[in-house]
Design a protein around this motif. Structure first.
Motif, PDB file in Angstrom:
ATOM      1  N   PHE A   1       0.848  -1.177   0.000  1.00 49.26           N
ATOM      2  CA  PHE A   1       0.000   0.000   0.000  1.00 49.26           C
ATOM      3  C   PHE A   1       0.890   1.235   0.000  1.00 49.26           C
ATOM      4  CE2 PHE A   1      -2.950  -3.116   1.760  1.00 49.26           C
ATOM      5  CZ  PHE A   1      -4.113  -2.804   1.074  1.00 49.26           C
TER       6      PHE A   1
ATOM      7  N   LYS B   1       0.801   5.330   0.724  1.00 47.95           N
ATOM      8  CA  LYS B   1       0.030   6.411   1.340  1.00 47.95           C
ATOM      9  C   LYS B   1       0.826   7.708   1.258  1.00 47.95           C
ATOM     10  CE  LYS B   1      -2.135   3.300   4.715  1.00 47.95           C
ATOM     11  NZ  LYS B   1      -2.382   3.061   6.164  1.00 47.95           N
TER      12      LYS B   1
ATOM     13  N   ASP C   1       4.720   8.385   2.461  1.00 52.12           N
ATOM     14  CA  ASP C   1       5.609   7.226   2.379  1.00 52.12           C
ATOM     15  C   ASP C   1       6.905   7.592   1.651  1.00 52.12           C
ATOM     16  OD1 ASP C   1       3.735   5.723   3.668  1.00 52.12           O
ATOM     17  OD2 ASP C   1       3.089   4.584   1.910  1.00 52.12           O
TER      18      ASP C   1
ATOM     19  N   LYS D   1      -0.739  14.519   0.126  1.00 49.47           N
ATOM     20  CA  LYS D   1      -1.970  14.379   0.892  1.00 49.47           C
ATOM     21  C   LYS D   1      -2.968  15.423   0.410  1.00 49.47           C
ATOM     22  CE  LYS D   1      -3.730  14.775   5.634  1.00 49.47           C
ATOM     23  NZ  LYS D   1      -3.350  15.054   7.045  1.00 49.47           N
TER      24      LYS D   1
ATOM     25  N   ASP E   1      -8.173  13.712   7.299  1.00 46.65           N
ATOM     26  CA  ASP E   1      -7.618  12.359   7.342  1.00 46.65           C
ATOM     27  C   ASP E   1      -8.666  11.291   7.069  1.00 46.65           C
ATOM     28  OD1 ASP E   1      -5.081  13.225   7.802  1.00 46.65           O
ATOM     29  OD2 ASP E   1      -5.093  12.830   9.959  1.00 46.65           O
TER      30      ASP E   1
ATOM     31  N   SER F   1      -7.738   6.788   6.573  1.00 47.17           N
ATOM     32  CA  SER F   1      -6.576   7.658   6.488  1.00 47.17           C
ATOM     33  C   SER F   1      -5.544   7.081   5.531  1.00 47.17           C
ATOM     34  CB  SER F   1      -5.946   7.827   7.874  1.00 47.17           C
ATOM     35  OG  SER F   1      -4.811   8.649   7.814  1.00 47.17           O
ATOM     36  N   GLY F   2      -4.949   7.954   4.699  1.00 50.55           N
ATOM     37  CA  GLY F   2      -3.927   7.517   3.770  1.00 50.55           C
ATOM     38  C   GLY F   2      -4.383   7.466   2.325  1.00 50.55           C
ATOM     39  N   TYR F   3      -5.464   8.158   1.995  1.00 49.87           N
ATOM     40  CA  TYR F   3      -5.980   8.130   0.629  1.00 49.87           C
ATOM     41  C   TYR F   3      -5.447   9.299  -0.195  1.00 49.87           C
ATOM     42  CZ  TYR F   3      -9.289  11.750   2.263  1.00 49.87           C
ATOM     43  OH  TYR F   3      -9.848  12.901   2.780  1.00 49.87           O
TER      44      TYR F   3
ATOM     45  N   LEU G   1      -2.972   2.115  -4.256  1.00 49.88           N
ATOM     46  CA  LEU G   1      -3.153   3.473  -3.757  1.00 49.88           C
ATOM     47  C   LEU G   1      -4.648   3.708  -3.599  1.00 49.88           C
ATOM     48  CD1 LEU G   1      -0.645   3.457  -5.956  1.00 49.88           C
ATOM     49  CD2 LEU G   1      -0.660   5.915  -5.511  1.00 49.88           C
ATOM     50  N   ASP G   2      -5.104   3.935  -2.366  1.00 48.44           N
ATOM     51  CA  ASP G   2      -6.512   4.250  -2.163  1.00 48.44           C
ATOM     52  C   ASP G   2      -6.790   5.633  -2.752  1.00 48.44           C
ATOM     53  OD1 ASP G   2      -9.119   4.003  -1.436  1.00 48.44           O
ATOM     54  OD2 ASP G   2      -8.793   4.392   0.695  1.00 48.44           O
TER      55      ASP G   2
ATOM     56  N   SER H   1     -14.190   4.929  -1.982  1.00 46.15           N
ATOM     57  CA  SER H   1     -12.857   4.356  -2.116  1.00 46.15           C
ATOM     58  C   SER H   1     -12.754   3.692  -3.483  1.00 46.15           C
ATOM     59  CB  SER H   1     -12.606   3.326  -1.009  1.00 46.15           C
ATOM     60  OG  SER H   1     -11.374   2.676  -1.204  1.00 46.15           O
TER      61      SER H   1
END
Length: 238
Positions: A22, A24, A27, A97, A117, A139-141, A164-165, A175
């Motif tokens: 994954f 995010k 990263d 982000k 988030d 969180s992390g999209y 990748l979301d 999503s």
């Protein structure tokens, strides 16, 4: 909705390979030191299942970096269908982000989006009438209008499928993940002492799948070819 999202993500990656990761915002695999301000033009040709051209249009893409405010802005405009103008502006922090997005469609429909988030808030304005809807997210999209810009700034390893979301208000679930697999390097000789090398990445996104060519020198997407239920498309950098 929150219970559905993890199931959808796992289903998306299970069918795409055994090795997976994954990605995010924030990263280390995201190389924001590779990104540069740019102004580029892309040609987009969309065909139906018989090969007939449905749409053919230009996209004007601008990327700016504001180091003082630690933000990146991605701007895209196009005229499609002919006579109708659409544009979107996505703002992220330096880790990609999502922070906000504004979209105009055919001059009569506008969207203003704000991202936190765990939530995306979408304000829609149609013929001067507004409505607001919120979507829970994990969180992390990333955000759908800018996500393809960053594919060239990912330090991917060959043979691994990365997920990748992605927030997309126009899908049954907000999503709407991408899956990427770095396949091989494509070398184009230009002269005896010069060549261009492109990373070829396979992607799946909903019912769309295809390939992306990324210039290893500039880290920009120079071609994308995809197939979906209603036909196919080809995007080329000019």
């Amino acid at each position: 909705m929150k219970a559905i999202i993890p199931i959808l993500l796992m289903a998306a990656i299970t069918t795409l390979g055994h090795a997976q990761n994954f990605i995010k915002p924030g990263d280390k695999i995201i190389r924001n030191d590779w990104i540069k301000p740019s102004h580029d033009f892309y040609k987009n040709v969309i065909r139906d299942t018989s090969g007939k051209i449905i749409y053919e249009f230009m996209m004007d893409d601008v990327t700016t970096i504001d180091q003082a405010h630690k933000q990146i802005t991605f701007i895209r405009s196009r005229q499609v269908p002919i006579g109708s103008f659409s544009a979107d502006t996505s703002i992220t922090d330096l880790s990609f982000k999502p922070l906000s997005m504004h979209e105009t469609l055919r001059q009569k429909v506008h969207y203003d989006m704000l991202f936190t988030d765990n939530q995306a808030t979408v304000k829609a304005i149609r013929n001067a009438v507004s409505s607001v809807k919120t979507y829970p997210m994990i969180s992390g999209y990333f955000e759908d209008n800018m996500i393809e810009y960053i594919f060239g700034y990912l330090e991917l390893k060959k043979g691994i499928t990365y997920t990748l979301d992605n927030f997309n208000k126009d899908t049954p679930s907000p999503s709407d993940p991408y899956a990427l697999t770095y396949l091989f390097d494509d070398v184009w000789p230009l002269a005896a002492d010069h060549q261009l090398t492109y990373s070829v990445i396979r992607f799946t996104h909903g019912d769309t799948e295809g390939y992306i060519w990324i210039d290893q020198g500039t880290h920009q997407v120079i071609k994308q070819q995809g197939n979906f239920k209603g036909g196919s498309y080809l995007i080329t950098k000019l």
